[in-house]
Design a protein around this motif. Structure first.
Motif, mmCIF file in Angstrom:
data_model
loop_
_atom_site.group_PDB
_atom_site.id
_atom_site.type_symbol
_atom_site.label_atom_id
_atom_site.label_comp_id
_atom_site.label_asym_id
_atom_site.label_seq_id
_atom_site.Cartn_x
_atom_site.Cartn_y
_atom_site.Cartn_z
ATOM 1 N N GLY A 257 -2.038 -14.883 1.442
ATOM 2 C CA GLY A 257 -3.343 -15.844 1.290
ATOM 3 C C GLY A 257 -4.526 -15.306 2.423
ATOM 4 N N ALA A 258 -4.192 -14.330 2.933
ATOM 5 C CA ALA A 258 -5.319 -13.619 3.987
ATOM 6 C C ALA A 258 -6.721 -13.535 3.195
ATOM 7 N N ARG A 259 -7.550 -14.393 3.492
ATOM 8 C CA ARG A 259 -8.922 -14.368 2.724
ATOM 9 C C ARG A 259 -9.580 -13.127 2.786
ATOM 10 N N GLU A 260 -9.609 -12.361 4.154
ATOM 11 C CA GLU A 260 -10.465 -11.179 4.476
ATOM 12 C C GLU A 260 -9.830 -10.039 3.832
ATOM 13 N N ALA A 261 -8.363 -10.113 3.637
ATOM 14 C CA ALA A 261 -7.798 -9.079 2.895
ATOM 15 C C ALA A 261 -7.961 -9.105 1.485
ATOM 16 N N ALA A 262 -8.228 -10.277 0.928
ATOM 17 C CA ALA A 262 -8.473 -10.596 -0.465
ATOM 18 C C ALA A 262 -9.917 -9.974 -0.663
ATOM 19 N N ASP A 263 -10.877 -10.386 0.146
ATOM 20 C CA ASP A 263 -12.385 -9.730 0.220
ATOM 21 C C ASP A 263 -12.520 -8.535 -0.101
ATOM 22 N N LEU A 264 -11.765 -7.757 1.054
ATOM 23 C CA LEU A 264 -11.569 -6.270 1.019
ATOM 24 C C LEU A 264 -11.079 -5.600 -0.198
ATOM 25 N N ASP A 265 -9.940 -6.047 -0.593
ATOM 26 C CA ASP A 265 -9.303 -5.611 -1.782
ATOM 27 C C ASP A 265 -10.219 -5.690 -2.942
ATOM 28 N N GLU A 266 -11.076 -6.603 -2.998
ATOM 29 C CA GLU A 266 -12.007 -6.871 -4.271
ATOM 30 C C GLU A 266 -12.881 -5.979 -4.202
ATOM 31 N N ARG A 267 -13.560 -5.395 -2.905
ATOM 32 C CA ARG A 267 -14.600 -4.378 -2.693
ATOM 33 C C ARG A 267 -13.905 -3.164 -3.388
ATOM 34 N N ALA A 268 -12.705 -3.001 -2.722
ATOM 35 C CA ALA A 268 -12.083 -1.860 -2.896
ATOM 36 C C ALA A 268 -11.891 -1.541 -4.585
ATOM 37 N N ARG A 269 -11.417 -2.742 -5.230
ATOM 38 C CA ARG A 269 -11.294 -2.700 -6.520
ATOM 39 C C ARG A 269 -12.501 -2.322 -7.218
ATOM 40 N N ALA A 270 -13.678 -2.914 -6.927
ATOM 41 C CA ALA A 270 -15.047 -2.604 -7.564
ATOM 42 C C ALA A 270 -15.493 -1.354 -7.530
ATOM 43 N N TRP A 271 -15.065 -0.735 -6.322
ATOM 44 C CA TRP A 271 -15.227 0.814 -6.082
ATOM 45 C C TRP A 271 -14.523 1.543 -7.111
ATOM 46 N N GLN A 272 -13.162 1.118 -7.186
ATOM 47 C CA GLN A 272 -12.528 1.965 -8.028
ATOM 48 C C GLN A 272 -12.862 2.043 -9.602
ATOM 49 N N LEU A 273 -13.188 0.930 -10.098
ATOM 50 C CA LEU A 273 -13.615 0.539 -11.414
ATOM 51 C C LEU A 273 -14.899 1.327 -11.564
ATOM 52 N N ALA A 274 -15.934 1.670 -10.471
ATOM 53 C CA ALA A 274 -17.043 2.123 -10.567
ATOM 54 C C ALA A 274 -16.993 3.613 -10.685
ATOM 55 N N HIS A 275 -15.824 4.133 -9.914
ATOM 56 C CA HIS A 275 -15.537 5.454 -9.897
ATOM 57 C C HIS A 275 -14.390 6.204 -10.419
ATOM 58 N N THR A 276 -14.066 5.564 -11.764
ATOM 59 C CA THR A 276 -12.944 6.341 -12.625
ATOM 60 C C THR A 276 -13.354 6.627 -13.812
#
Length: 51
Positions: free
Chosen positions: A32-51
């Motif tokens: 439930g760490a909100r900051e971790a979830a926010d960073l993970d979402e940004r990383a996920r978006a990067w992965q989707l844009a760069h695959t």
């Protein structure tokens, strides 16, 4: 305005680093760490844009 994570970077090394960050954030996000979830979402978006 938020800067984009690894804006303009396209490499296998960057992709593996982002995947590693997401693996590391997984347990924190599940607890439930909100900051971790926010960073993970940004990383996920990067992965989707760069695959």
């Amino acid at each position: 305005m938020r800067r984009q994570l690894l804006e303009g970077v396209r490499s296998a090394r960057a992709a593996e680093s982002v995947a590693g960050v997401r693996r590391t954030l997984g347990p924190l996000r599940r607890r439930g760490a909100r900051e971790a979830a926010d960073l993970d979402e940004r990383a996920r978006a990067w992965q989707l844009a760069h695959t």
